[in-house]
Design an enzyme around this catalytic site. Structure first.
Site, short mmCIF file in Angstrom:
data_model
loop_
_atom_site.label_atom_id
_atom_site.label_comp_id
_atom_site.label_asym_id
_atom_site.label_seq_id
_atom_site.Cartn_x
_atom_site.Cartn_y
_atom_site.Cartn_z
CB CYS A 44 -0.89 0.04 1.24
SG CYS A 44 -1.95 -1.39 1.51
CB CYS A 62 -3.48 2.41 2.65
SG CYS A 62 -4.75 1.17 2.28
CB CYS A 69 -3.75 -1.77 -1.56
SG CYS A 69 -5.24 -1.33 -0.67
CB CYS A 91 -4.41 3.02 -0.99
SG CYS A 91 -3.06 1.81 -1.06
#
Length: 466
Positions: A33, A37, A64, A67
């Site tokens: 991430c 995030c 991810c 994000c």
């Protein structure tokens, strides 16, 4: 270097100031991430940190879906650093590995391919192939989610050598098939149909922190070159448009002044984006076109570090407080800008009229490309010398050029003065720390952000832009 305590605190507080500066991965989920995030903060013992998205991907982590860590602004360090790693990162971002391979990258840097691989791996955790692969995956995701193009066409437009390689990479990076990734984009079906009608790719050009769009659009509006650039709309909602000469074809790009801030209680730390639309004759130029827009609008800089340093000077403190996030615009085409800074606006317009290639499909007032250096090589005086140096490679102004070598080559041209050479270094090469001869100001306390200090003084009316 950012220590581990600072990194974890950034993750815990979801601090977007560090987006793009590092990435974190969670061993228990297999996901990586950006620091901001919104997901639940992982336990510290399960977190691993990476200097690049490519390094996280190479370690087996997938991006991810919340994000979108592949969409963060680039690290500001690569614009500041003048060493081989900084130059390599700028060249890879420009798509050089896809066009010329690792060998081409090494030749441009003046190192062996093995040395480049070793230095990049040591600093960012991934070699040039892995970094280029991560970039191709991001380009493919953008095309999948914003255009109606067939998957096969997207695979080759993003730079993949085969559809199989494309499918394998998308599955590995996003844990989705290309078709699933396209379907995941909420509310994008209607947008993709609109793209088909307008023949353009809509993009969000992310930036970190505050962004003062007005002075950037003022500068670009004051430099408009008929046929190549135009600006429409009222201040605060202007649209800047221009043509681009690109490696595989041509492009028409537009950027909206009315940017957007990311929502959240800490919006001042979350940055935002500028809306853009890009129309290309060859989609393989997407990565290069995006990179040029990011350099033109200075979207990868770190306004927190810049404002902190410049705000420590009593002379600049009130200017920084009045205009946080002021940027230092670069160039959409460094070779073009070098010519324009040398000859001035009237002569630039003449060169476009005489040598500029007409677009096959003009759009509004945009109907020409700025002439390539080889078309100007027969011009007399300093202009011809500059054009010949750019054509034969004696002078390089690409993103990976050595800035000291470039300025030395510029000053060696007959008739080139030190001030113009410095302005070319500042704008065409995006150097954040240039003291321009004749300005009369260059305080050491402003280092390494003297270009930004100059921009504050220009906006305040205390210096001339040219």
């Amino acid at each position: 270097m950012i220590d581990e305590d600072t990194r974890y605190e950034a993750v815990r507080s979801r601090d977007a100031r560090f987006d793009g500066e590092f990435f974190f991965a969670v061993e228990t989920t297999g996901i990586y991430c950006r620091p901001s995030c919104p997901a639940v903060t992982p336990k510290r013992r399960n977190v691993r940190y990476y200097a690049s998205a490519a390094a996280a991907q190479s370690s087996g982590f997938r991006a991810c879906r919340r994000c979108r860590p592949d969409a963060v602004p680039g690290s500001a360090a690569w614009n500041v650093r003048a060493d081989v790693v900084g130059r390599a990162m700028r060249l890879i971002g420009d798509g050089i590995v896809d066009r010329e391979g690792v060998g081409g990258l090494a030749v441009r840097l003046g190192y062996s391919a093995r040395q480049v691989q070793r230095q990049l791996t040591a600093e960012v955790g991934a070699g040039p192939v892995a970094l280029a692969r991560a970039q191709r995956a991001h380009t493919a995701r953008v095309l999948l989610q914003t255009t109606p193009l067939p998957v096969t066409e997207i695979a080759f437009a993003a730079g993949f050598a085969s559809v199989r390689q494309f499918n394998d990479t998308i599955r590995e990076v996003y844990a989705r098939t290309p078709t699933q990734l396209r379907a995941d984009a909420p509310g994008r079906a209607e947008q993709r149909r609109a793209v088909a009608a307008t023949a353009g790719i809509p993009l969000r050009l992310a930036h970190r922190g505050a962004y003062r769009a007005g002075p950037v659009f003022d500068l670009l509006g004051g430099e408009l070159l008929p046929g190549v650039e135009e600006s429409t709309g009222e201040r605060g909602s202007r649209m800047f448009r221009r043509t681009l000469r690109l490696p595989y074809g041509t492009g028409l790009v537009s950027v909206d002044e009315a940017g957007h801030e990311q929502p959240g209680a800490q919006a001042e730390h979350r940055g935002g984006w500028l809306d853009a639309r890009i129309h290309l004759t060859d989609l393989r130029d997407l990565t290069t076109a995006v990179g040029r827009l990011r350099r033109l609008f200075d979207l990868d800089s770190d306004p927190y570090a810049i404002d902190e340093r410049l705000g420590a000077d009593p002379r600049l403190a009130p200017l920084v407080a009045a205009r946080p996030g002021l940027r230092s615009p670069g160039a959409a085409d460094p070779e073009e800008l070098a010519v324009r800074l040398l000859v001035g606006p009237e002569e630039s317009a003449r060169l476009v009229e005489r040598y500029g290639k007409r677009l096959d499909a003009p759009c509004g007032g945009l109907d020409r490309l700025f002439p390539a250096p080889d078309a100007l090589a027969g011009e007399p005086g300093t202009l011809g010398a500059l054009a010949r140096a750019l054509t034969d490679g004696t002078l390089r102004l690409d993103p990976g050029a050595d800035r000291d070598d470039a300025e030395e080559a510029l000053r060696a041209l007959p008739g080139m003065d030190a001030r113009t050479a410095a302005l070319i270094r500042l704008r065409a090469l995006g150097d954040p720390d240039v003291a321009v001869p004749g300005d009369g100001v260059a305080a050491d306390i402003w280092r390494p952000w003297r270009s930004y200090a100059r921009q504050h003084l220009i906006v305040e009316g205390q210096l001339s832009q040219s």
